[in-house]
Design an enzyme around this catalytic site. Structure first.
Site, PDB file in Angstrom:
ATOM      1  N   VAL A   1       0.931  -1.205  -0.001  1.00  0.00           N
ATOM      2  CA  VAL A   1       0.092  -0.014   0.136  1.00  0.00           C
ATOM      3  C   VAL A   1       0.712   1.333   0.161  1.00  0.00           C
ATOM      4  O   VAL A   1       0.679   2.346  -0.726  1.00  0.00           O
ATOM      5  CB  VAL A   1      -1.085   0.054   1.116  1.00  0.00           C
TER       6      VAL A   1
ATOM      7  N   ASP B   1      -8.459   7.146   8.971  1.00  0.00           N
ATOM      8  CA  ASP B   1      -9.504   5.831   8.799  1.00  0.00           C
ATOM      9  C   ASP B   1      -9.597   4.691   9.630  1.00  0.00           C
ATOM     10  O   ASP B   1     -10.483   3.822   9.651  1.00  0.00           O
ATOM     11  CB  ASP B   1      -9.091   5.108   7.441  1.00  0.00           C
TER      12      ASP B   1
ATOM     13  N   ALA C   1      -3.822   2.667   8.051  1.00  0.00           N
ATOM     14  CA  ALA C   1      -2.947   1.580   8.436  1.00  0.00           C
ATOM     15  C   ALA C   1      -3.645   0.945   9.556  1.00  0.00           C
ATOM     16  O   ALA C   1      -4.449  -0.042   9.414  1.00  0.00           O
ATOM     17  CB  ALA C   1      -1.547   1.642   8.608  1.00  0.00           C
ATOM     18  N   ARG C   2      -3.158   1.217  10.786  1.00  0.00           N
ATOM     19  CA  ARG C   2      -3.701   0.659  12.085  1.00  0.00           C
ATOM     20  C   ARG C   2      -3.857   1.915  13.061  1.00  0.00           C
ATOM     21  O   ARG C   2      -2.754   2.475  13.232  1.00  0.00           O
ATOM     22  CB  ARG C   2      -2.749  -0.505  12.579  1.00  0.00           C
TER      23      ARG C   2
ATOM     24  N   GLU D   1     -12.258   0.306  17.780  1.00  0.00           N
ATOM     25  CA  GLU D   1     -13.349   0.677  16.415  1.00  0.00           C
ATOM     26  C   GLU D   1     -14.541  -0.342  16.752  1.00  0.00           C
ATOM     27  O   GLU D   1     -14.719  -1.236  17.092  1.00  0.00           O
ATOM     28  CB  GLU D   1     -12.780  -0.018  15.275  1.00  0.00           C
TER      29      GLU D   1
ATOM     30  N   HIS E   1     -13.300   3.323   8.708  1.00  0.00           N
ATOM     31  CA  HIS E   1     -12.336   2.322   8.324  1.00  0.00           C
ATOM     32  C   HIS E   1     -12.723   1.776   7.018  1.00  0.00           C
ATOM     33  O   HIS E   1     -13.178   0.425   6.623  1.00  0.00           O
ATOM     34  CB  HIS E   1     -12.333   0.928   9.236  1.00  0.00           C
TER      35      HIS E   1
END
Length: 632
Positions: free
Chosen positions: A240, A344, A319-320, A349, A368
């Protein structure tokens, strides 16, 4: 000789006779076997019962011809083509989060699929003991408790996406469960979303949109910044990250990257300079995060790292969430060190409704959505479904996370050598006398190719499996073979030797040496005092080519008897007669010797396991000095 399919879970061969009218042009199996120059044949195994799946073909060798001819069964029953079938229960595949229909169709064609969404941890643990495979996205936590509850039945966990931080890899490995992901299909979608957030953040798109919908017209408040000429630091230059870099270059940005594992030539090909972590922080106008979440990267962006950044930096994270200390980011936003952030992903979450970070006026957020395009969703579904089905079939996966990561083209080329490696390991451990503990194993690969071009990880794992499985109470597979070897204190070293052979084939031979152990078959001990065996692949079939100092030529199929003997006439006949009298079918015999009329090793391939009486009789033959029976 017909039978119907059984509903029992046990595997039972089924013989059915195909109607003559179904394919009258084909010659019968029996006539094929009576061919003057018969070759090995393969018969597909299938099932009439929809609850069973087709396992790989079984090869029936020329010995079947003798079996049919000498059978008491009427030969006329075999005049028609035979369709040899076996039944194997379909695997159960649990899908715990939504998956595209194209992927579900692939799964349903192979196994019994259950789609159960929003399972609690307790419900997942209760259900998992009935499942062979589990497919998750990012929402399901596959913890050690899940693997413990599976009680060894769970064979593969598929992560529909790239990140696998929601799967306990250590526990998966310990329990022999393969973990695969889908790293390719959503790469472009995630990169596009990163660029979308980058541009949206720079031009205040989400804030301006909300303002207009609230009845306001604040043109002067939402003046943005240009991307052209600005420096973007890509933190994590994998699939990515590299795609984001390409797109940012197209926007006229100067792109640098930090990734301790990225090759410099890969970065140069995209026009990107690799820099240190601190240099990236100090230089960047924009920072885009693309690193995995692990103990090293957890909250790596914190008060200390924010303090090293250029004042007014803008951060994008697709990413995370866990790589950012969210409280520290709020402080950096309030102080102006970080001008804006576009996120994102989040530590938890969904994030709390009253989250200060989410509500911050200089933060753009999405739920996300990195992989949320129609194309990516279908692509990921297909990719993970194919990986999981392949794993359940026993195929080696190029996307395996906790097993040797080997490219698919290398897997294909090494396939016959994988079989050889496992059988050499299994043979070697059976040569060790009962009181000896194996602690040191040396593997020697001979190849005409450059040693740096020879990927032996999968071969090492399979030899390890072959050595450990016969002496371990647990089932050992490719996933946990190395882990179990380490637990048992087994030291494995490798050596690559250049061979004078054709580079067309990846490996000329594989040698296995066991040090500091006693052997139940003295002839297997080399001049250096090690148990030593060597094998090659010939015409796609693994062969044993050396035992100790003796050259042999034995196909590693079925079972094997090795006899050290005085080289003299009549030995093959004597041993063959003994086995024949005890109804043990011999499929080959070969003799390797040091010098004429000196000593030699007779290798005998047998279809059945000889009883103790037959082995005792072989041992009583005067010219036979020692022998060993090996199950392969």
């Amino acid at each position: 000789m017909a039978a119907s399919s059984s509903s029992s879970s046990s595997i039972k061969p089924i013989f059915t006779t195909r109607s003559k009218s179904s394919n009258s042009s084909k010659s019968s199996l029996l006539s094929f076997l009576h061919n003057t120059n018969p070759k090995p044949i393969s018969l597909k195994f299938s099932s009439h019962n929809s609850n069973y799946t087709t396992p790989p073909s079984f090869t029936i060798r020329n010995s079947l011809q003798t079996a049919l001819e000498t059978s008491e069964l009427p030969v006329s029953k075999f005049q028609d083509d035979l369709n040899l079938q076996a039944v194997t229960p379909k695997p159960t595949i649990l899908v715990s989060e939504k998956l595209g229909e194209a992927g579900l169709a692939i799964l349903r064609s192979f196994g019994n699929v259950e789609c159960l969404y929003d399972l609690s941890p307790e419900a997942l643990c209760e259900k998992i003991s009935q499942c062979d495979a589990l497919i998750v996205r990012s929402g399901t936590k596959v913890t050690r408790s899940v693997f413990e509850a599976a009680n060894g039945k769970l064979k593969v966990v598929g992560r529909a996406g790239v990140g696998i931080d929601n799967v306990d890899l250590q526990a998966a490995t310990e329990f022999g469960c393969l973990v695969v992901n889908a790293p390719i299909a959503n790469t472009v979608a995630a990169a596009e979303h990163g660029i979308a957030l980058l541009a949206s953040m720079a031009r205040n798109v989400s804030q301006a949109d909300a303002s207009i919908k609230a009845g306001k017209w604040l043109r002067s408040k939402y003046v943005g910044v240009s991307l052209v000429g600005k420096t973007l630091a890509v933190m994590g230059f994998g699939k990515v990250g590299s795609e984001v870099a390409r797109r940012a270059k197209g926007l006229g940005m100067n792109v640098i990257a930090h990734d301790p594992y990225a090759p410099a030539d890969k970065a140069r090909a995209v026009g990107v300079e690799l820099v240190s972590f601190d240099q990236a922080l100090a230089t960047a106008d924009f920072i885009s995060l693309h690193m995995p979440l692990n103990p090293t990267t957890s909250k790596i962006f914190n008060d200390e790292t924010f303090a090293k950044m250029k004042k007014g930096v803008r951060i994008v994270n697709v990413a995370r969430g866990g790589v950012i200390d969210e409280e520290a980011l709020v402080r950096a936003l309030d102080s102006g060190v970080v001008a804006q952030a576009a996120l994102d992903v989040f530590t938890e979450e969904p994030p709390a409704k009253d989250s200060k970070l989410v509500q911050h006026e200089n933060v753009t957020v999405t739920p996300h959505l990195g992989a949320s395009t129609k194309e990516a969703q279908e692509g990921v579904a297909i990719e993970i479904a194919e990986a999981v089905v392949g794993a359940l079939r026993g195929e080696l996966s190029a996307t395996a996370i906790n097993a040797p990561m080997v490219p698919s083209e290398v897997l294909s080329e090494l396939a016959p050598y994988v079989v050889l490696a496992k059988k050499l390991g299994r043979l070697a451990v059976q040569l060790v006398s009962g009181g000896s503990g194996i602690k040191s194993v040396k593997l020697i690969y001979r190849s005409a190719r450059d040693p740096d071009d020879l990927d032996t990880r999968i071969l090492r794992a399979m030899i390890t499996k072959g050595i450990i499985e016969p002496i371990s109470a647990s089932f050992i597979n490719l996933v946990n073979a190395d882990f179990t070897a380490k637990q048992k204190g087994l030291r494995i070293s490798e050596e690559r030797v250049v061979a004078d052979s054709s580079p067309e084939f990846p490996i000329d031979s594989i040698q296995v040496q066991l040090s500091n152990v006693d052997s139940k078959f003295a002839a297997a001990v080399s001049e250096n005092g090690e148990i030593s065996i060597e094998g090659k692949v010939k015409f796609g079939i693994p062969h044993l080519t050396r035992v100790g100092s003796f050259g042999v030529d034995a196909s590693l199929e079925g079972n094997l008897i090795l006899c050290r003997q005085v080289d003299q006439p009549g030995m093959i006949g004597k041993v063959g007669n003994i086995l024949g009298e005890h109804n043990v079918n011999v499929n080959f015999m070969s003799v390797g010797r040091t010098f004429r009329r000196n000593h030699g090793i007779m290798a005998i391939g047998v279809d059945e396991e000889p009883n103790q009486d037959s082995l005792k009789e072989i041992g009583k033959v005067p010219a036979i000095e020692e022998f060993v029976f090996l199950k392969l």
